[in-house]
Every structure is written in structure tokens, then in C-alpha cells.
Scaffold this motif. Structure first.
Motif, mmCIF file in Angstrom:
data_model
loop_
_atom_site.group_PDB
_atom_site.id
_atom_site.type_symbol
_atom_site.label_atom_id
_atom_site.label_comp_id
_atom_site.label_asym_id
_atom_site.label_seq_id
_atom_site.Cartn_x
_atom_site.Cartn_y
_atom_site.Cartn_z
ATOM 1 N N LEU A 145 0.726 -1.157 0.006
ATOM 2 C CA LEU A 145 0.069 -0.038 0.164
ATOM 3 C C LEU A 145 0.627 1.221 0.003
ATOM 4 O O LEU A 145 0.445 2.202 0.272
ATOM 5 C CB LEU A 145 -0.943 0.129 1.387
ATOM 6 C CG LEU A 145 -1.748 -1.276 1.309
ATOM 7 C CD1 LEU A 145 -2.781 -0.970 2.534
ATOM 8 C CD2 LEU A 145 -2.767 -1.563 -0.031
ATOM 9 N N GLY A 146 2.197 1.050 -0.381
ATOM 10 C CA GLY A 146 3.111 2.350 -0.522
ATOM 11 C C GLY A 146 3.689 2.605 0.708
ATOM 12 O O GLY A 146 3.741 1.801 1.517
ATOM 13 N N THR A 150 10.378 9.137 -5.379
ATOM 14 C CA THR A 150 10.115 8.970 -6.503
ATOM 15 C C THR A 150 9.059 7.794 -6.514
ATOM 16 O O THR A 150 9.181 6.750 -5.847
ATOM 17 C CB THR A 150 10.866 8.843 -7.468
ATOM 18 O OG1 THR A 150 11.836 7.579 -7.543
ATOM 19 C CG2 THR A 150 12.032 10.025 -7.367
ATOM 20 N N PRO A 151 8.213 7.998 -7.537
ATOM 21 C CA PRO A 151 7.246 6.729 -7.858
ATOM 22 C C PRO A 151 7.792 5.546 -8.015
ATOM 23 O O PRO A 151 7.626 4.510 -7.931
ATOM 24 C CB PRO A 151 6.345 7.291 -8.944
ATOM 25 C CG PRO A 151 6.283 8.650 -8.936
ATOM 26 C CD PRO A 151 7.700 9.117 -8.343
ATOM 27 N N GLU A 175 -5.884 6.982 5.010
ATOM 28 C CA GLU A 175 -6.387 8.231 4.471
ATOM 29 C C GLU A 175 -6.106 8.511 2.895
ATOM 30 O O GLU A 175 -6.619 8.985 2.240
ATOM 31 C CB GLU A 175 -5.753 9.405 5.335
ATOM 32 C CG GLU A 175 -6.161 9.513 6.629
ATOM 33 C CD GLU A 175 -7.691 9.514 6.893
ATOM 34 O OE1 GLU A 175 -8.270 10.626 6.109
ATOM 35 O OE2 GLU A 175 -8.364 8.944 7.453
ATOM 36 N N VAL A 176 -4.811 8.038 2.553
ATOM 37 C CA VAL A 176 -4.435 8.317 1.087
ATOM 38 C C VAL A 176 -4.967 7.271 0.228
ATOM 39 O O VAL A 176 -4.971 7.455 -0.971
ATOM 40 C CB VAL A 176 -2.742 8.380 1.143
ATOM 41 C CG1 VAL A 176 -2.390 8.611 -0.389
ATOM 42 C CG2 VAL A 176 -2.403 9.784 1.863
ATOM 43 N N THR A 177 -4.988 6.052 0.749
ATOM 44 C CA THR A 177 -5.254 4.630 -0.123
ATOM 45 C C THR A 177 -6.777 4.372 -0.234
ATOM 46 O O THR A 177 -7.570 3.977 -0.850
ATOM 47 C CB THR A 177 -4.505 3.663 0.083
ATOM 48 O OG1 THR A 177 -4.848 3.141 1.328
ATOM 49 C CG2 THR A 177 -3.114 3.744 -0.055
ATOM 50 N N GLY A 178 -7.424 5.300 0.977
ATOM 51 C CA GLY A 178 -8.935 4.737 1.332
ATOM 52 C C GLY A 178 -9.256 3.353 1.722
ATOM 53 O O GLY A 178 -10.371 2.870 1.821
ATOM 54 N N ILE A 179 -8.176 2.472 2.002
ATOM 55 C CA ILE A 179 -8.184 1.094 2.271
ATOM 56 C C ILE A 179 -8.212 1.020 4.029
ATOM 57 O O ILE A 179 -7.159 1.818 4.669
ATOM 58 C CB ILE A 179 -7.254 0.269 1.836
ATOM 59 C CG1 ILE A 179 -7.267 0.174 0.303
ATOM 60 C CG2 ILE A 179 -7.168 -1.083 2.372
ATOM 61 C CD1 ILE A 179 -6.187 -0.358 -0.588
ATOM 62 N N ASP A 180 -9.283 0.466 4.617
ATOM 63 C CA ASP A 180 -9.079 0.417 5.943
ATOM 64 C C ASP A 180 -8.421 -0.848 6.643
ATOM 65 O O ASP A 180 -8.510 -2.039 6.255
ATOM 66 C CB ASP A 180 -10.677 0.056 6.501
ATOM 67 C CG ASP A 180 -10.783 0.173 7.926
ATOM 68 O OD1 ASP A 180 -10.096 -0.486 8.734
ATOM 69 O OD2 ASP A 180 -11.959 0.801 8.502
ATOM 70 N N VAL A 238 -4.790 -0.444 -5.969
ATOM 71 C CA VAL A 238 -4.180 0.636 -4.920
ATOM 72 C C VAL A 238 -3.674 1.876 -5.701
ATOM 73 O O VAL A 238 -2.874 1.890 -6.763
ATOM 74 C CB VAL A 238 -3.161 -0.037 -4.298
ATOM 75 C CG1 VAL A 238 -2.589 0.900 -3.068
ATOM 76 C CG2 VAL A 238 -3.424 -1.177 -3.716
ATOM 77 N N ALA A 239 -4.302 3.146 -5.334
ATOM 78 C CA ALA A 239 -3.892 4.397 -5.675
ATOM 79 C C ALA A 239 -3.791 5.315 -4.558
ATOM 80 O O ALA A 239 -4.264 5.170 -3.501
ATOM 81 C CB ALA A 239 -5.090 4.981 -6.604
ATOM 82 N N TRP A 240 -3.036 6.176 -4.809
ATOM 83 C CA TRP A 240 -2.587 7.055 -3.670
ATOM 84 C C TRP A 240 -3.039 8.580 -3.945
ATOM 85 O O TRP A 240 -2.820 9.250 -5.083
ATOM 86 C CB TRP A 240 -1.118 7.071 -3.593
ATOM 87 C CG TRP A 240 -0.404 6.054 -2.998
ATOM 88 C CD1 TRP A 240 -0.481 5.687 -2.012
ATOM 89 C CD2 TRP A 240 -0.015 4.634 -3.712
ATOM 90 N NE1 TRP A 240 0.247 4.179 -1.723
ATOM 91 C CE2 TRP A 240 0.195 3.694 -3.197
ATOM 92 C CE3 TRP A 240 0.005 4.596 -5.320
ATOM 93 C CZ2 TRP A 240 0.519 2.556 -3.317
ATOM 94 C CZ3 TRP A 240 0.263 3.249 -5.738
ATOM 95 C CH2 TRP A 240 0.899 2.318 -4.891
ATOM 96 N N ARG A 241 -4.076 9.216 -3.182
ATOM 97 C CA ARG A 241 -4.476 10.399 -3.836
ATOM 98 C C ARG A 241 -4.271 11.456 -2.368
ATOM 99 O O ARG A 241 -4.603 11.137 -1.359
ATOM 100 C CB ARG A 241 -6.002 10.178 -3.954
ATOM 101 C CG ARG A 241 -6.540 9.486 -5.208
ATOM 102 C CD ARG A 241 -8.090 9.464 -5.105
ATOM 103 N NE ARG A 241 -8.402 8.538 -6.367
ATOM 104 C CZ ARG A 241 -8.504 7.052 -6.411
ATOM 105 N NH1 ARG A 241 -8.260 6.654 -5.231
ATOM 106 N NH2 ARG A 241 -8.542 6.556 -7.515
#
Length: 585
Positions: free
Chosen positions: A227-228, A251-252, A304-309, A330-333
Motif C-alpha cells: 500500500l505504498g 519518487t514513484p 487516508e491516502v489509499t482509502g483502504i481500512d 491501489v491508488a494514492w490520492r
């Protein structure tokens, strides 16, 4: 979502117990809390569906009592046990005992805990799996002379680490050969005291790294994702104070590379839960540090950034469900930052500051989340971890998150004790932090440049605050809440009104050093080591004892020069606030 368990026992306390109980409620699962004498009125006992008394205040007789925890779990009808973090969360014997009792352990299987719990063994496993590790010894070292031999080959500084250590415990750095023996002794002593294992190993110490961790999940069906990252570089005494997601430094491309390495680490031990791989990053290189086989304190920034509990996902994985998402999902916002509000005084070297919280008001508004062990004035016990609350903010980018953090810290009111809030407010004015240009050396390098507000712990007026109170009534070891009106027994004020707890003054909090030449304990704790003997000469401000309290070692010093007339305590002895330790004439 479907319910996976009918009832779960939460084998922990404080804000993580509150976090898990809330997750269980959202899932439609019943929760069972446990509490010691000191936590009889704690928030987690009031939020849970049931609360059971498990023993006196010392953690060894309550929260660390495996037999009692399993006894309560079975008696309450719980199907599973969630250990949270700390305490028994990374205990393979506890995981096995839970499984042998016919209950589900919400965490990785015991063999994974054992493999990653030994820092020496985990380094071997990671090297075999192709995960980069820092140069270090393959086996524990027998004495400080072995540390000197390692340093002669690899150079100083070196890190001496307890084989079973974690959370900054059992970790010591030797900058040159004069510090090697003390570093070896400290790491071994803390490893034995905290983890029952005094063996240590040595590795190259990176001078200015970032501390970056990667959140991973692997289910019982072999599906694994990361999850980053979280940047956890702002630390004091190797204890984290601030965490960010994403890291200002990565960096990504490096995130992807480190993520793959973390998944490799999970695959190497057949992991089957939520876990965190910690790395040190210097320039473009990263090195495996350790794997924490549990949910982390700083997990909210990733949520908070991925939206995954993360908590709910871990519970579902433990129940045998496959992960509901893959790596491509999985995305990071945005950007999230967490600051830990500990009962510590940054203006006094982060000295522990337990006691009665007389005012407690959380911030609110867009982008603000608070995970806390309190929701109103209450007690922060001396006996446990100093973490009171975690303030988590989220913005569209780092600049927006910092602005929200500044506003939220200004709104957050915690009075009666000192907290690390003053440190967090100070770093928001530090150019290095604001620019994201910090390393693990930030606190040591910048603390003298920060303008930290001194704690103001004035006396509270004796005006009545309430005309009723909620009290906890224990019946056959189970806790119930009732509200009492009018007469409040001996603790009530005029006309039966309940008085707010009296706030300790600053002079009371700092009293502990010397009265007529007696060095006294500044707080309740355990003597780790006595540094002087009767008849020995001491200088003013010389350390005479090492005291452990709230999971932190502190040196207790003599306020005057003289000769030690008597030593009143020994290593391993529990002491109370104000108890004499050493007499100096």
C-alpha cells in the motif's frame, strides 16, 4: 460487507483498542475489552460491548497475562483475539496459545512472527530473498570486543541492536571506540528487559538516512499487495513522532522498487496478515531494517491516502477471506500527515509527563481525524505507553496538509499534562521540515533551533464542573457504566457536585531530584541500573540511576556535588514518585 466473527476480544488498551473496537462495530461484530485497575474508566472499556477486569495495574499482571486473556476470551464467547500493537502483538507464544484454545489469531502465523521477530534471522531470510540489507554480522556477537572487530573492518559509527528488539528498544549507536562497551551493554540490557533476549548484533550505521516503511498485506490464499510508503524519519530516541504518506523524498519509481521488495519479504516467510517492512533510505539506496508483524501506530496515514481500512482488512484476512483488491487497484490520492501527541515534555528533553488531563478538546473540520484514548478529561497512567492521541490530517498535497495541521494543532487543547503538541507546532516553523528535507537526525540536529513553548501546568480552580457523574461498576469481573446524581461520596464537592481533577502544578511535576541531598524518583517506574556506589564522589548533575517509565529510560541526576552516603535501590526495583534513590552528603 458480511460479518466475519460474532465477537472479538481486543487484547490491548489505549487508542489502538479504541480503533479496533470502532472497526468491529462498523463490521457488525461484537467487541470485548479488557482492563487493568488503572484503566477501569478508560475510553476503550466504555466503547466496547463488554469490558472484563484482568488484573492489577502492572502490565505483566494484566495486559501481558496470556492465560488470563485467553480465559476471558473463552468465557465471553469471543471467537477471535486482536492484539493491536505492542504488548503481545508480536508474541509467537501468545499467537500459538490463542490458536490452541480454538480461537482465531488476528495476525500472522506464529512461524512468521518468530522469523521476523529475530533481527538476525530476518536479515538472513531477507538476504536469501534478494532484499537489500545493511552490512552487519550474520550471528549475534558475544561481547563488545566483537563490536570493535566489526568497526575495525567497516568503520564507525556502528549500530548495536538487540536481536529481538523493536520500537527503538535495544538500539544503541557507538560513534567511536570509546562508546562501544556502553552501547553493547545498553542494547543487551534493554533486549533482556523488554524482550527476554539479551543477544545483540552489529551493523553499519547510516549517518543521514530516511526511515521509510512499506505497508504490505498477504492473505491466506497467497495474494500479496503493498500500500505504498510512510516516511517516519522524525524520531526521538528512535521513537517516531511524525509520519507522512507519501514521503517527500521518494519518487514513484523508488516506491515501486521498495514495494516489490516488501512483497518479496512477505512471500519469503509465507506471511498472511497486515505487516510493515521498514527500510533505511540514503541517496538512491535502500536497506531492509526489520518487519513489524502487526498493525502499526502510523497506519492511519496510509488509510487516508489509499482509502483502504487496514484494521478491517486485517480482520477479514484472519477470517480466511481473500483480499478484496489487487495491486492495480491501489491508488494514492492527496497527502496525509500524522503527529503523535505523547505525554512528554519536549521542553524538558521529552521527559514523561503522565497524570490527570483536565481539559481535552479535539479539533475538527475538513481533513482532520483524531485517534485517541480520551474523549474528555481523564487520566494518562504512569504505567503504560505515553501515547495519548494521534492527530491525522489530509490535504490535496503536502502544502495543503501542512496548513490543515497548523490549524488543527491550534485547536487541539490538552491541559493538565505536558504533551508533544508544542514540538509539532514548533516544527511547522522549521524550514527543513516545511521543505521536507529531513532525515532521522532531524530532532538531534534541529531541536536547539526550535522555539518550543514551555508547558504551563497551573493549578485548576475548585469550581464544580458537573452535577452528575458516570461511574464504572464492576460485577463478577465485568464492567458496567452507571450515572450517579447528587451525593458523590467523599469525592464530591459542595452540595454533592463532582469536582474536576486537580491539575498538578509545574513545581509538583518537576519535583524529584533532591531534598536535603536525597536524589528522589521523578516518577513511578523501574530502576534499570544504579550508576554509583556508597562512598563514591559525584559531581553536580551527574547521573546516579537509570529509571524506566512509560517505555522510556531516563537518567536521574544529583543536583549537588558530594559523596554518596547511601544507595537505597537496586536494579529491577519498582519505585514510586518521590521515593529516595540515593543520598548525597
Amino acid at each position: 460487507m458480511s460479518k466475519v466473527f460474532e465477537k472479538v476480544l481486543v487484547a490491548n488498551r489505549g487508542e489502538i483498542a479504541v480503533r479496533i473496537i470502532r472497526a468491529l462495530r462498523e463490521m457488525g461484530t461484537g467487541s470485548v475489552a479488557v482492563y487493568s485497575e488503572a484503566d477501569r474508566e478508560a475510553l476503550h472499556t466504555r466503547l466496547a460491548d463488554e469490558a472484563h477486569h484482568i488484573g492489577p495495574t502492572p502490565a505483566s499482571e494484566s495486559y501481558l497475562n496470556i492465560g488470563k486473556l485467553i480465559e476471558v476470551a473463552k468465557a465471553s464467547g469471543a471467537e477471535a483475539v486482536h492484539p493491536g500493537y505492542g504488548f503481545l502483538a508480536e508474541s509467537a507464544p501468545f499467537a500459538r496459545a490463542v490458536n490452541e484454545a480454538g480461537l482465531t489469531w488476528i495476525g500472522p502465523h506464529p512461524e512468521a512472527i518468530e522469523a521476523m521477530g529475530s533481527k538476525v534471522e530476518s536479515r538472513r531470510i531477507m538476504a536469501k530473498a534478494g532484499v537489500p540489507i545493511t552490512p552487519g554480522t550474520e550471528d549475534p556477537v558475544a561481547s563488545y570486543k566483537d563490536v570493535l572487530d566489526f568497526a575495525s573492518e567497516h568503520g564507525f559509527p556502528v549500530a548495536v541492536k538487540a536481536s529481538s528488539g523493536g520500537g527503538g528498544k535495544g538500539f544503541a549507536v557507538a560513534l567511536d571506540k570509546t562508546e562501544v562497551e556502553a552501547a553493547f551493554d545498553r542494547a543487551s540490557r534493554e533486549g533482556e528487559a523488554y524482550f527476554g533476549d539479551g543477544s545483540v548484533y552489529v551493523e553499519r550505521y547510516l549517518s543521514g538516512p530516511r526511515h521509510i516503511e512499506i505497508q504490505v498485506f498477504r492473505d491466506k490464499h497467497g495474494n500479496a499487495v503493498h500500500l505504498g510508503e510512510r516516511d517516519c524519519s522524525i524520531q526521538r530516541r528512535h521513537q517516531k513522532l511524525v509520519e507522512e504518506c507519501p514521503s517527500p523524498a521518494l519518487t514513484p519509481e523508488m516506491r515501486d522498487e521498495m514495494g516489490r521488495a516488501a512483497v518479496q519479504a512477505a512471500e519469503a516467510v509465507g506471511y498472511d496478515s497486515a505487516g510493515t517492512c521498514e527500510f533505511l533510505v540514503q541517496d538512491s539506496e535502500f536497506f531492509f531494517l526489520e518487519m513489524n508483524t502487526r498493525v502499526q501506530v502510523e497506519h492511519p496515514v496510509t488509510e487516508e491516502v489509499t482509502g483502504i481500512d487496514i484494521v478491517q482488512t486485517g480482520i477479514r484476512v484472519a477470517a480466511g477471506e481473500p483480499l478484496a483488491f489487487g495491486q492495480d487497484d491501489v491508488a494514492w490520492r492527496g497527502h496525509a500527515i500524522e503527529v503523535r501527541l505523547n505525554a512528554e515534555d519536549p521542553a524538558q528533553g521529552f521527559a514523561p509527563s503522565p497524570g490527570a488531563v483536565t481539559v481535552y478538546e479535539e479539533p475538527g473540520g475538513p481533513g482532520v481525524r483524531v485517534d485517541s484514548s480520551l474523549r474528555e478529561p481523564g487520566l494518562v497512567p504512569e504505567s503504560y505507553d505515553p501515547l495519548v492521541a494521534k492527530l491525522i490530517v489530509r490535504g490535496s498535497d503536502r502544502k495543503a496538509a501542512l496548513a490543515i495541521l497548523r490549524r488543527a494543532l491550534a485547536e487541539f487543547r490538552i491541559e493538565g499534562i505536558a504533551t508533544t503538541a508544542s514540538f509539532h507546532r514548533a516544527i511547522l516553523d522549521d524550514e527543513k521540515f516545511v521543505a521536507g528535507e529531513y532525515t532521522t537526525g532531524f530532532v538531534a540536529e534541529r531541536i536547539d533551533k526550535l522555539t518550543i513553548e514551555p508547558a504551563t501546568l497551573g493549578e485548576q480552580a475548585d469550581t464544580p464542573q458537573k452535577e452528575s457523574r458516570e461511574v464504572e461498576v464492576e460485577v463478577n469481573g465485568r464492567l458496567f457504566s452507571v450515572r450517579v446524581f447528587g451525593e458523590a461520596g467523599g469525592s464530591g464537592g459542595e452540595n454533592g457536585a463532582v469536582q474536576a481533577p486537580v491539575r498538578r502544578g509545574a513545581t509538583e511535576r518537576k519535583r524529584a531530584s533532591v531534598s536535603e541531598g536525597t536524589v528522589a524518583a521523578p516518577m513511578q517506574g523501574t530502576i534499570v541500573k544504579v550508576l554509583v556506589e556508597a562512598g563514591e564522589s559525584v559531581e553536580a548533575d551527574q547521573a546516579v540511576c537509570v529509571l524506566e517509565a512509560m517505555k522510556m529510560e531516563s537518567e536521574v541526576r544529583s543536583r549537588k556535588a558530594g559523596t554518596v552516603a547511601e544507595v537505597h535501590v537496586g536494579a529491577g526495583q519498582a519505585v514510586g514518585r518521590g521515593e529516595p534513590l540515593v543520598s548525597v552528603e
